[in-house]
Design a protein around this motif. Structure first.
Motif, PDB file in Angstrom:
ATOM      1  N   LEU A 114       0.818  -1.212   0.000  1.00  0.00           N
ATOM      2  CA  LEU A 114       0.000   0.000   0.000  1.00  0.00           C
ATOM      3  C   LEU A 114       0.853   1.264   0.000  1.00  0.00           C
ATOM      4  CD1 LEU A 114      -2.889   1.195   0.142  1.00  0.00           C
ATOM      5  CD2 LEU A 114      -2.700   1.077   2.646  1.00  0.00           C
ATOM      6  N   ALA A 127      -6.910   5.232   2.196  1.00  0.00           N
ATOM      7  CA  ALA A 127      -6.915   4.482   0.941  1.00  0.00           C
ATOM      8  C   ALA A 127      -8.307   4.466   0.320  1.00  0.00           C
ATOM      9  CB  ALA A 127      -6.437   3.059   1.181  1.00  0.00           C
ATOM     10  N   ARG A 129     -10.970   3.029  -2.852  1.00  0.00           N
ATOM     11  CA  ARG A 129     -11.226   1.720  -3.445  1.00  0.00           C
ATOM     12  C   ARG A 129     -10.204   1.425  -4.544  1.00  0.00           C
ATOM     13  NH1 ARG A 129     -15.126  -2.306  -3.348  1.00  0.00           N
ATOM     14  NH2 ARG A 129     -14.318  -3.969  -4.687  1.00  0.00           N
ATOM     15  N   ARG A 132      -7.026   0.203  -2.900  1.00  0.00           N
ATOM     16  CA  ARG A 132      -7.154  -1.181  -2.415  1.00  0.00           C
ATOM     17  C   ARG A 132      -7.153  -2.164  -3.579  1.00  0.00           C
ATOM     18  NH1 ARG A 132     -10.785   1.528   1.095  1.00  0.00           N
ATOM     19  NH2 ARG A 132     -12.575   0.907  -0.185  1.00  0.00           N
ATOM     20  N   ASP A 136      -4.545  -5.230  -4.248  1.00  0.00           N
ATOM     21  CA  ASP A 136      -5.009  -6.602  -4.490  1.00  0.00           C
ATOM     22  C   ASP A 136      -4.412  -7.163  -5.783  1.00  0.00           C
ATOM     23  OD1 ASP A 136      -6.551  -6.449  -2.224  1.00  0.00           O
ATOM     24  OD2 ASP A 136      -8.432  -6.051  -3.287  1.00  0.00           O
TER      25      ASP A 136
END
Length: 270
Positions: A114, A127, A129, A132, A136
């Protein structure tokens, strides 16, 4: 000074803009010379191997590209701009040597990845979306999705390197500087890293990789640079990894390959 957003390299419409352009670079620490009159051009979408003995100036070159060391002479450009603008625009990322990292720091693997998004976050570091999702995707690409909640120091050597590459991917960096990424890495992780770096190259990203693994350079790299405080050779791996050229940096006897430097892997090493 008026601030401005640097166009993403893929939207510049200037494919000829080099990822790295170094000219006349000289760096000294007190009376010790690290780099002397270094010239280096690395085009976009290339993997370039940086070869040299310890103390040859490889790490200093990385630090100059990141703006962490001020040279006594010369210029550095990244995608046609200075290192400050390149870093502010998230164009360049650094994968450090293992000994340069405090592995006891209480950060999870997901936290480390991150961090690659910090330059895109508001000051609150909250953070989104999109942040994130980028984490991912990066974890998935390096095969660490199942390790995201582990403390970073608990990972194996190869997994640690992959975590920092994932941070670069999440950042969407277009130039990756990797300092000895294969040191202390098992063969499985090494193969994963090689495949991943080649995928990133095929997507248009550039990597400069410091490595002592001469035998692996032809498989991994599009070009190689032999450095011994200055550039001794730069070109296709087969043109740089010759006995005569390597002897200039590694061997005491011109024309002889260093006895401890394999030029090709044996069948057992593959």
């Amino acid at each position: 000074m008026t601030s401005f957003a640097l166009p993403h390299p893929t939207s510049m419409g200037a494919e000829s803009v080099a990822a790295i352009a170094v000219s006349g670079l000289s760096v000294s620490y007190n009376e010790v010379t690290a780099l002397t009159d270094v010239d280096l051009i690395v085009a976009r979408a290339r993997i370039c191997g940086l070869i040299g003995v310890n103390g040859s100036g490889k790490s200093t070159l990385f630090k100059c590209l990141m703006g962490l060391v001020q040279p006594q002479a010369g210029t550095v450009a990244i995608f046609g701009t200075d290192h400050r603008t390149a870093r502010r625009s998230n164009l360049v990322a650094y994968v450090p040597q293992s000994e340069d990292v405090d592995w006891t720091f209480p950060l999870s693997v997901g936290d480390v990845v991150l961090m690659g998004r910090y330059g895109r976050m508001p000051q609150s570091r909250r953070a989104s979306r999109a942040d994130r999702d980028a984490v991912d995707e990066a974890l998935e690409r390096v095969g660490l999705s199942q390790q995201r909640h582990r403390q970073i120091g608990e990972l194996s050597g190869g997994q640690k390197k992959r975590a920092f590459v994932a941070r670069s991917i999440a950042q969407d960096a277009q130039l990756l500087l990797l300092d000895e990424p294969f040191a202390g890495v098992d063969k499985t992780s090494e193969a994963t890293l090689i495949g991943l770096l080649q995928e990133l190259r095929d997507e248009g990203r550039t990597a400069l990789i410091s490595t002592h693994d001469l035998a692996g350079i032809p498989e991994l790299c599009d070009e190689a640079v032999l450095l011994h405080n200055r550039v001794l050779a730069h070109g296709l791996p087969e043109a740089v990894l010759t006995h005569d050229k390597l002897a200039l940096a590694f061997g005491p006897t011109p024309g002889a390959a260093p006895a401890n430097v394999p030029l090709r892997r044996t069948a057992d090493e593959k």
